[in-house]
Design a protein around this motif. Structure first.
Motif, PDB file in Angstrom:
ATOM      1  N   MET A  86     120.897 -64.951  21.413  1.00 30.96           N
ATOM      2  CA  MET A  86     119.852 -64.060  20.881  1.00 30.96           C
ATOM      3  C   MET A  86     120.400 -62.649  20.653  1.00 30.96           C
ATOM      4  O   MET A  86     120.059 -62.004  19.670  1.00 30.96           O
ATOM      5  CB  MET A  86     118.665 -64.008  21.843  1.00 30.96           C
ATOM      6  N   LEU A  87     121.268 -62.186  21.538  1.00 25.86           N
ATOM      7  CA  LEU A  87     121.812 -60.827  21.413  1.00 25.86           C
ATOM      8  C   LEU A  87     122.862 -60.720  20.308  1.00 25.86           C
ATOM      9  O   LEU A  87     122.884 -59.750  19.567  1.00 25.86           O
ATOM     10  CB  LEU A  87     122.429 -60.386  22.740  1.00 25.86           C
ATOM     11  N   TRP A  88     123.750 -61.700  20.249  1.00 28.38           N
ATOM     12  CA  TRP A  88     124.880 -61.625  19.332  1.00 28.38           C
ATOM     13  C   TRP A  88     124.673 -62.399  18.040  1.00 28.38           C
ATOM     14  O   TRP A  88     125.525 -62.362  17.154  1.00 28.38           O
ATOM     15  CB  TRP A  88     126.152 -62.111  20.019  1.00 28.38           C
ATOM     16  N   LYS A  89     123.576 -63.138  17.933  1.00 26.77           N
ATOM     17  CA  LYS A  89     123.268 -63.896  16.704  1.00 26.77           C
ATOM     18  C   LYS A  89     124.400 -64.854  16.328  1.00 26.77           C
ATOM     19  O   LYS A  89     124.807 -64.948  15.171  1.00 26.77           O
ATOM     20  CB  LYS A  89     122.990 -62.955  15.524  1.00 26.77           C
ATOM     21  N   MET A  90     124.931 -65.575  17.336  1.00 25.86           N
ATOM     22  CA  MET A  90     125.951 -66.581  17.057  1.00 25.86           C
ATOM     23  C   MET A  90     125.771 -67.747  18.024  1.00 25.86           C
ATOM     24  O   MET A  90     125.272 -67.574  19.124  1.00 25.86           O
ATOM     25  CB  MET A  90     127.360 -66.006  17.133  1.00 25.86           C
ATOM     26  N   GLU A  91     126.168 -68.908  17.572  1.00 23.44           N
ATOM     27  CA  GLU A  91     126.057 -70.119  18.379  1.00 23.44           C
ATOM     28  C   GLU A  91     127.175 -70.169  19.418  1.00 23.44           C
ATOM     29  O   GLU A  91     128.189 -69.485  19.297  1.00 23.44           O
ATOM     30  CB  GLU A  91     126.119 -71.360  17.483  1.00 23.44           C
ATOM     31  N   LYS A  92     126.980 -71.004  20.430  1.00 21.78           N
ATOM     32  CA  LYS A  92     127.943 -71.095  21.526  1.00 21.78           C
ATOM     33  C   LYS A  92     129.334 -71.484  21.030  1.00 21.78           C
ATOM     34  O   LYS A  92     130.330 -70.928  21.507  1.00 21.78           O
ATOM     35  CB  LYS A  92     127.454 -72.091  22.569  1.00 21.78           C
ATOM     36  N   ASP A  93     129.441 -72.391  20.077  1.00 21.57           N
ATOM     37  CA  ASP A  93     130.763 -72.782  19.595  1.00 21.57           C
ATOM     38  C   ASP A  93     131.511 -71.595  18.979  1.00 21.57           C
ATOM     39  O   ASP A  93     132.726 -71.479  19.106  1.00 21.57           O
ATOM     40  CB  ASP A  93     130.699 -73.974  18.645  1.00 21.57           C
ATOM     41  N   GLU A  94     130.780 -70.675  18.330  1.00 22.78           N
ATOM     42  CA  GLU A  94     131.398 -69.455  17.794  1.00 22.78           C
ATOM     43  C   GLU A  94     131.869 -68.551  18.932  1.00 22.78           C
ATOM     44  O   GLU A  94     132.920 -67.930  18.852  1.00 22.78           O
ATOM     45  CB  GLU A  94     130.427 -68.680  16.909  1.00 22.78           C
TER      46      GLU A  94
END
Length: 98
Positions: A62-70
Motif C-alpha cells: 500500500m505504501l510503495w504501490k508495488m507487489e511483493k515479487d517486485e
C-alpha cells in the motif's frame, strides 16, 4: 589468497538514504551499491544490499504501490512472513556459484 576487506559503509548508506526518510533512495539502494561496485573497478569486490522488513508486505504494498515479487527483486525481504526462508534467500543471492 588475500582476505576480503570489509569497509565501513554506514556513512555512505546514511548519505544515500537518511534514516528519517524511507523512500526511493532506500528501496533503490540495491542498484546504487552496484554502481559503486563498478566505480571501484576491482573484480574481486562484490557488493549487495538488502532491506529486511518487519513490516508485512501487504502494508508495504500500500505504501510503495508495488507487489511483493517486485519488492523481492529489489532485495526487500520480510522477516516475519518469510521467517523460514528470508535468510536463505539473502545468502543464495550473494553466494558465488562455481
Amino acid at each position: 589468497m588475500p582476505r576480503p576487506v570489509i569497509k565501513e559503509v554506514e556513512p555512505l548508506v546514511e548519505s544515500v538514504c537518511p534514516p528519517n526518510r524511507i523512500g526511493k533512495g532506500k528501496i533503490q539502494f540495491h542498484e546504487t551499491i552496484k554502481e559503486i561496485e563498478q566505480r571501484l573497478g576491482d573484480p574481486a569486490v562484490r557488493s549487495q544490499s538488502f532491506i529486511v522488513s518487519n513490516t508485512p508486505s501487504h502494508t508495504m504494498r500500500m505504501l510503495w504501490k508495488m507487489e511483493k515479487d517486485e519488492m523481492l527483486k529489489r532485495h526487500i525481504l520480510f522477516q516475519e512472513e518469510d521467517k523460514d526462508s528470508y535468510v536463505r534467500s539473502m545468502l543464495n543471492s550473494v553466494v558465488v556459484q562455481p
